[in-house]
Design a protein around this motif. Sequence first.
Motif, mmCIF file in Angstrom:
data_model
loop_
_atom_site.group_PDB
_atom_site.id
_atom_site.type_symbol
_atom_site.label_atom_id
_atom_site.label_comp_id
_atom_site.label_asym_id
_atom_site.label_seq_id
_atom_site.Cartn_x
_atom_site.Cartn_y
_atom_site.Cartn_z
ATOM 1 N N SER A 36 15.879 41.444 5.455
ATOM 2 C CA SER A 36 14.587 41.680 4.801
ATOM 3 C C SER A 36 14.730 41.765 3.290
ATOM 4 O O SER A 36 13.858 41.301 2.545
ATOM 5 C CB SER A 36 13.951 42.970 5.332
ATOM 6 N N ASP A 37 15.837 42.343 2.847
ATOM 7 C CA ASP A 37 16.080 42.425 1.407
ATOM 8 C C ASP A 37 16.169 41.033 0.787
ATOM 9 O O ASP A 37 15.643 40.790 -0.300
ATOM 10 C CB ASP A 37 17.372 43.189 1.123
ATOM 11 N N PHE A 38 16.833 40.122 1.495
ATOM 12 C CA PHE A 38 16.981 38.767 0.958
ATOM 13 C C PHE A 38 15.640 38.053 0.888
ATOM 14 O O PHE A 38 15.389 37.287 -0.041
ATOM 15 C CB PHE A 38 17.982 37.964 1.794
ATOM 16 N N ALA A 39 14.797 38.299 1.872
ATOM 17 C CA ALA A 39 13.484 37.652 1.877
ATOM 18 C C ALA A 39 12.690 37.993 0.620
ATOM 19 O O ALA A 39 11.870 37.198 0.154
ATOM 20 C CB ALA A 39 12.706 38.071 3.125
ATOM 21 N N ALA A 40 12.965 39.168 0.064
ATOM 22 C CA ALA A 40 12.205 39.628 -1.108
ATOM 23 C C ALA A 40 12.893 39.315 -2.435
ATOM 24 O O ALA A 40 12.309 39.535 -3.499
ATOM 25 C CB ALA A 40 11.972 41.136 -1.005
ATOM 26 N N MET A 41 14.119 38.796 -2.389
ATOM 27 C CA MET A 41 14.863 38.533 -3.622
ATOM 28 C C MET A 41 14.280 37.374 -4.412
ATOM 29 O O MET A 41 13.884 36.351 -3.849
ATOM 30 C CB MET A 41 16.332 38.228 -3.298
ATOM 31 N N THR A 52 11.175 23.437 0.127
ATOM 32 C CA THR A 52 9.895 23.728 0.793
ATOM 33 C C THR A 52 9.842 23.219 2.234
ATOM 34 O O THR A 52 9.143 23.795 3.059
ATOM 35 C CB THR A 52 8.736 23.110 -0.002
ATOM 36 N N SER A 53 10.575 22.148 2.542
ATOM 37 C CA SER A 53 10.533 21.581 3.900
ATOM 38 C C SER A 53 11.153 22.501 4.934
ATOM 39 O O SER A 53 10.916 22.347 6.138
ATOM 40 C CB SER A 53 11.239 20.225 3.936
ATOM 41 N N LEU A 54 11.940 23.477 4.493
ATOM 42 C CA LEU A 54 12.581 24.402 5.428
ATOM 43 C C LEU A 54 11.744 25.653 5.688
ATOM 44 O O LEU A 54 11.961 26.345 6.682
ATOM 45 C CB LEU A 54 13.954 24.825 4.896
ATOM 46 N N VAL A 55 10.813 25.948 4.812
ATOM 47 C CA VAL A 55 10.007 27.162 4.954
ATOM 48 C C VAL A 55 9.138 27.048 6.210
ATOM 49 O O VAL A 55 8.373 26.099 6.375
ATOM 50 C CB VAL A 55 9.123 27.383 3.715
ATOM 51 N N GLY A 56 9.302 28.000 7.118
ATOM 52 C CA GLY A 56 8.551 28.009 8.361
ATOM 53 C C GLY A 56 9.128 27.122 9.448
ATOM 54 O O GLY A 56 8.624 27.108 10.578
ATOM 55 N N LYS A 57 10.176 26.389 9.133
ATOM 56 C CA LYS A 57 10.799 25.481 10.101
ATOM 57 C C LYS A 57 11.497 26.260 11.213
ATOM 58 O O LYS A 57 12.025 27.343 10.986
ATOM 59 C CB LYS A 57 11.806 24.575 9.393
ATOM 60 N N GLU A 58 11.503 25.703 12.432
ATOM 61 C CA GLU A 58 12.240 26.285 13.563
ATOM 62 C C GLU A 58 13.616 25.623 13.601
ATOM 63 O O GLU A 58 13.761 24.463 13.996
ATOM 64 C CB GLU A 58 11.499 26.019 14.882
ATOM 65 N N LEU A 96 15.899 31.555 3.006
ATOM 66 C CA LEU A 96 15.317 30.213 2.911
ATOM 67 C C LEU A 96 13.940 30.111 3.559
ATOM 68 O O LEU A 96 13.273 29.084 3.426
ATOM 69 C CB LEU A 96 16.268 29.194 3.537
ATOM 70 N N GLY A 97 13.540 31.152 4.295
ATOM 71 C CA GLY A 97 12.196 31.179 4.850
ATOM 72 C C GLY A 97 12.000 30.429 6.149
ATOM 73 O O GLY A 97 10.879 30.099 6.513
ATOM 74 N N PHE A 98 13.077 30.153 6.888
ATOM 75 C CA PHE A 98 12.902 29.503 8.185
ATOM 76 C C PHE A 98 13.168 30.471 9.329
ATOM 77 O O PHE A 98 13.668 31.583 9.125
ATOM 78 C CB PHE A 98 13.749 28.230 8.308
ATOM 79 N N LYS A 99 12.834 30.056 10.537
ATOM 80 C CA LYS A 99 13.116 30.833 11.740
ATOM 81 C C LYS A 99 14.251 30.146 12.474
ATOM 82 O O LYS A 99 14.486 28.946 12.301
ATOM 83 C CB LYS A 99 11.874 30.891 12.639
ATOM 84 N N HIS A 100 14.990 30.884 13.307
ATOM 85 C CA HIS A 100 16.056 30.221 14.056
ATOM 86 C C HIS A 100 16.179 30.770 15.464
ATOM 87 O O HIS A 100 15.870 31.926 15.732
ATOM 88 C CB HIS A 100 17.402 30.336 13.322
ATOM 89 N N THR A 101 16.599 29.876 16.355
ATOM 90 C CA THR A 101 16.902 30.237 17.738
ATOM 91 C C THR A 101 18.291 29.707 18.066
ATOM 92 O O THR A 101 18.816 28.828 17.365
ATOM 93 C CB THR A 101 15.885 29.628 18.725
ATOM 94 N N TYR A 102 18.887 30.252 19.123
ATOM 95 C CA TYR A 102 20.241 29.863 19.512
ATOM 96 C C TYR A 102 20.226 29.005 20.773
ATOM 97 O O TYR A 102 19.481 29.280 21.711
ATOM 98 C CB TYR A 102 21.107 31.101 19.749
ATOM 99 N N GLN A 103 21.065 27.992 20.772
ATOM 100 C CA GLN A 103 21.226 27.118 21.918
ATOM 101 C C GLN A 103 22.703 27.139 22.296
ATOM 102 O O GLN A 103 23.554 26.722 21.518
ATOM 103 C CB GLN A 103 20.785 25.690 21.555
ATOM 104 N N ASN A 256 22.107 15.449 7.006
ATOM 105 C CA ASN A 256 21.129 16.522 6.852
ATOM 106 C C ASN A 256 21.340 17.169 5.479
ATOM 107 O O ASN A 256 21.724 18.336 5.359
ATOM 108 C CB ASN A 256 21.286 17.553 7.970
ATOM 109 N N VAL A 257 21.078 16.378 4.457
ATOM 110 C CA VAL A 257 21.416 16.769 3.085
ATOM 111 C C VAL A 257 20.666 18.022 2.641
ATOM 112 O O VAL A 257 21.236 18.897 1.971
ATOM 113 C CB VAL A 257 21.120 15.600 2.117
ATOM 114 N N THR A 258 19.407 18.128 2.999
ATOM 115 C CA THR A 258 18.612 19.291 2.579
ATOM 116 C C THR A 258 19.173 20.580 3.171
ATOM 117 O O THR A 258 19.332 21.579 2.452
ATOM 118 C CB THR A 258 17.141 19.116 3.010
ATOM 119 N N MET A 259 19.494 20.556 4.470
ATOM 120 C CA MET A 259 20.043 21.753 5.112
ATOM 121 C C MET A 259 21.377 22.134 4.486
ATOM 122 O O MET A 259 21.636 23.317 4.212
ATOM 123 C CB MET A 259 20.204 21.516 6.606
#
Length: 297
Positions: A36-41, A52-58, A96-103, A256-259
């Motif tokens: 949470s601290d990083f989200a506010a930095m 911007t393409s990563l913000v909100g990305k799954e 970076l503002g994205f969400k993640h799940t594990y596979q 995947n240059v952006t990532m």
Amino acid sequence: MKFARLALLLSGITGTLLTGLSSAHAATDPVTPTASDFAAMTQCKTLQTKYTSLVGKEVVVGLGGYTKGFEAPSEKDPSIIEGLDPSLFERISSCLGFKHTYQNGSFNVLLTSITSGRADIGPMLYVTDERLKQIAFVASVQVQDGSVVAKGNPKKINSVDDLCGKTVAAAAGTYEATKLVPEQSQKCSAAGKPEVSMLMVQNTDNSIQAVKSGRADIYLTEAGSARAIAKAAPTLASAFTVDLPIMVGFPIAKDNVTMRSAVLDAMKVIQESGAQKKLLDYWGQGSSAERPAVSRG
């Protein structure tokens, strides 16, 4: 971690996402700065504007099984996956503002899963010349190997030089199986000593069972994992450690240059905050293993 990161192989990497292992149920640690601290930095808000393409990305994080200290279900709550990797993924995704799940799935197809786009990133793996032909990495940790032996170390294996004539359990494709053990076996032979025998197994759990049952004299794996395995099993102990000329990092597809760029930038922010060193200590790998984050491949 590893020419393969030793891992408990489960179902195929193309299988269904594991329920309950979303980013909201992961990485419980007391280290600050928190996710949470990083989200506010300010630095992270700047990165979100840059990527911007990563913000909100799954984002899908591929795993090749579980490795204690790096990623494994919590003993207190199996629905929580914890360790160095999820702790870092929490902070990277928040920054970076994205969400993640594990596979989770078979280790031997993990890199293929990432290069094909079925997963976006993987857990920390050994960065090797062979792997760099296939995939890129964001690396930030130097590797030490540790060892797991029977309690009391009855075979008196106190260094790699003591492996002559001994049987080493190694997961197929790992650094230990493809490089460390064969090279040491050659040294033993050149010195007129018995070669090192290798018991090839499929995963970490099989390696542990091999030492417990006496089919193998020792299991070599990443130092933090070795300490965690020995601590969790009353019949096992950790013997020696050995430095490896290898870094570990998150695998990301070359195209995947952006990532790649975003994760590198986020890791630099995390390192500047001191969080990675704290996490390395907290999860048992040791803060001295941190190296400046770099992109390889």
